[in-house]
Write an enzyme that holds these catalytic residues in place. Structure first.
Site, PDB file in Angstrom:
ATOM      1  N   ASP A 143     -16.502  73.694  -7.661  1.00 48.54           N
ATOM      2  CA  ASP A 143     -17.100  74.691  -6.767  1.00 48.54           C
ATOM      3  C   ASP A 143     -15.996  75.560  -6.171  1.00 48.54           C
ATOM      4  O   ASP A 143     -14.804  75.297  -6.367  1.00 48.54           O
ATOM      5  CB  ASP A 143     -17.969  74.009  -5.705  1.00 48.54           C
ATOM      6  CG  ASP A 143     -17.218  73.018  -4.831  1.00 48.54           C
ATOM      7  OD1 ASP A 143     -16.044  73.278  -4.463  1.00 48.54           O
ATOM      8  OD2 ASP A 143     -17.805  71.968  -4.497  1.00 48.54           O
ATOM      9  N   HIS A 197      -8.034  64.472 -27.746  1.00 43.61           N
ATOM     10  CA  HIS A 197      -8.814  63.317 -27.291  1.00 43.61           C
ATOM     11  C   HIS A 197      -8.241  62.786 -25.987  1.00 43.61           C
ATOM     12  O   HIS A 197      -7.054  62.573 -25.859  1.00 43.61           O
ATOM     13  CB  HIS A 197      -8.811  62.245 -28.370  1.00 43.61           C
ATOM     14  CG  HIS A 197      -9.667  61.079 -28.062  1.00 43.61           C
ATOM     15  ND1 HIS A 197      -9.348  59.809 -28.462  1.00 43.61           N
ATOM     16  CD2 HIS A 197     -10.842  60.966 -27.385  1.00 43.61           C
ATOM     17  CE1 HIS A 197     -10.285  58.967 -28.050  1.00 43.61           C
ATOM     18  NE2 HIS A 197     -11.201  59.658 -27.390  1.00 43.61           N
ATOM     19  N   TYR A 253     -19.654  69.270  -3.125  1.00 41.17           N
ATOM     20  CA  TYR A 253     -19.459  68.260  -4.170  1.00 41.17           C
ATOM     21  C   TYR A 253     -19.979  68.703  -5.538  1.00 41.17           C
ATOM     22  O   TYR A 253     -20.399  67.881  -6.340  1.00 41.17           O
ATOM     23  CB  TYR A 253     -20.079  66.917  -3.762  1.00 41.17           C
ATOM     24  CG  TYR A 253     -19.560  66.424  -2.438  1.00 41.17           C
ATOM     25  CD1 TYR A 253     -18.261  65.953  -2.307  1.00 41.17           C
ATOM     26  CD2 TYR A 253     -20.372  66.466  -1.304  1.00 41.17           C
ATOM     27  CE1 TYR A 253     -17.769  65.521  -1.079  1.00 41.17           C
ATOM     28  CE2 TYR A 253     -19.891  66.033  -0.074  1.00 41.17           C
ATOM     29  CZ  TYR A 253     -18.595  65.564   0.030  1.00 41.17           C
ATOM     30  OH  TYR A 253     -18.116  65.142   1.245  1.00 41.17           O
ATOM     31  N   SER A 254     -19.933  69.991  -5.819  1.00 37.88           N
ATOM     32  CA  SER A 254     -20.327  70.502  -7.135  1.00 37.88           C
ATOM     33  C   SER A 254     -19.099  70.549  -8.032  1.00 37.88           C
ATOM     34  O   SER A 254     -18.579  71.625  -8.357  1.00 37.88           O
ATOM     35  CB  SER A 254     -20.956  71.889  -7.007  1.00 37.88           C
ATOM     36  OG  SER A 254     -22.189  71.808  -6.347  1.00 37.88           O
ATOM     37  N   ASN A 255     -18.633  69.365  -8.399  1.00 41.83           N
ATOM     38  CA  ASN A 255     -17.408  69.231  -9.170  1.00 41.83           C
ATOM     39  C   ASN A 255     -17.578  68.126 -10.205  1.00 41.83           C
ATOM     40  O   ASN A 255     -18.199  67.100  -9.923  1.00 41.83           O
ATOM     41  CB  ASN A 255     -16.231  68.843  -8.261  1.00 41.83           C
ATOM     42  CG  ASN A 255     -16.090  69.756  -7.063  1.00 41.83           C
ATOM     43  OD1 ASN A 255     -15.841  70.933  -7.210  1.00 41.83           O
ATOM     44  ND2 ASN A 255     -16.286  69.204  -5.878  1.00 41.83           N
ATOM     45  N   HIS A 292     -14.277  60.989  -3.058  1.00 40.95           N
ATOM     46  CA  HIS A 292     -13.938  62.405  -3.225  1.00 40.95           C
ATOM     47  C   HIS A 292     -12.418  62.593  -3.230  1.00 40.95           C
ATOM     48  O   HIS A 292     -11.887  63.424  -3.979  1.00 40.95           O
ATOM     49  CB  HIS A 292     -14.597  63.243  -2.127  1.00 40.95           C
ATOM     50  CG  HIS A 292     -14.496  64.716  -2.354  1.00 40.95           C
ATOM     51  ND1 HIS A 292     -14.958  65.336  -3.494  1.00 40.95           N
ATOM     52  CD2 HIS A 292     -13.983  65.710  -1.578  1.00 40.95           C
ATOM     53  CE1 HIS A 292     -14.732  66.643  -3.418  1.00 40.95           C
ATOM     54  NE2 HIS A 292     -14.145  66.893  -2.263  1.00 40.95           N
TER      55      HIS A 292
END
Length: 137
Positions: free
Chosen positions: A28, A20, A122-124, A100
């Site tokens: 990316d 947890h 920004y594909s994170n 970012h």
């Protein structure tokens, strides 16, 4: 040999070991990997596998309570942002949005970063694990 589920043994092991509030990142192909953070590299070529492919798979196999994105994603990458909104509705999951730079700083405490072949900015996302005995979302 495993008959169903995630065949990548590194990802399966990480998911089995999560507790947890532990976090993992799906990134990316341009996201820097901090020293000391395990990288599971799935990238084959630009776009393969895609961010969406990996996020959809993890959505099915990981109990998540919160997601963390960089603020530029909503504007700079609306398609992948929409995927996250579909899979992790804001009324069911905690959403954390930071700069970012703050996002990259947060990757330093992730159990691993799964590197995709995604080549859009920004594909994170960082996923924070929930208890598996909490109500299924």
């Amino acid at each position: 040999m495993q008959k169903h589920g995630i065949l990548n043994s590194h990802i399966a092991k990480v998911l089995a070991d999560l507790g947890h509030t532990d976090t993992i990142c799906i990134g990316d192909c341009g996201l820097p990997i901090p020293e000391g953070v395990r990288k599971i590299d799935l990238a084959l070529t630009y776009g393969v596998p895609s961010f969406e492919d990996v996020v959809r798979l993890l959505r099915y196999h990981m109990q998540v309570e919160a997601i963390h994105v960089g603020e530029p994603m909503a504007k700079e990458n609306p398609d992948n942002y929409a995927v996250l909104e579909e899979l992790y509705p804001k009324d069911c999951y905690e959403w954390i949005a930071t700069s970012h730079e703050e996002f990259k700083e947060a990757t330093k405490s992730c159990k691993c970063i799964i590197r995709t072949g995604e080549a859009t900015p920004y594909s994170n996302v960082i996923l924070r694990a929930d208890c598996i005995f909490n109500e299924e979302k």
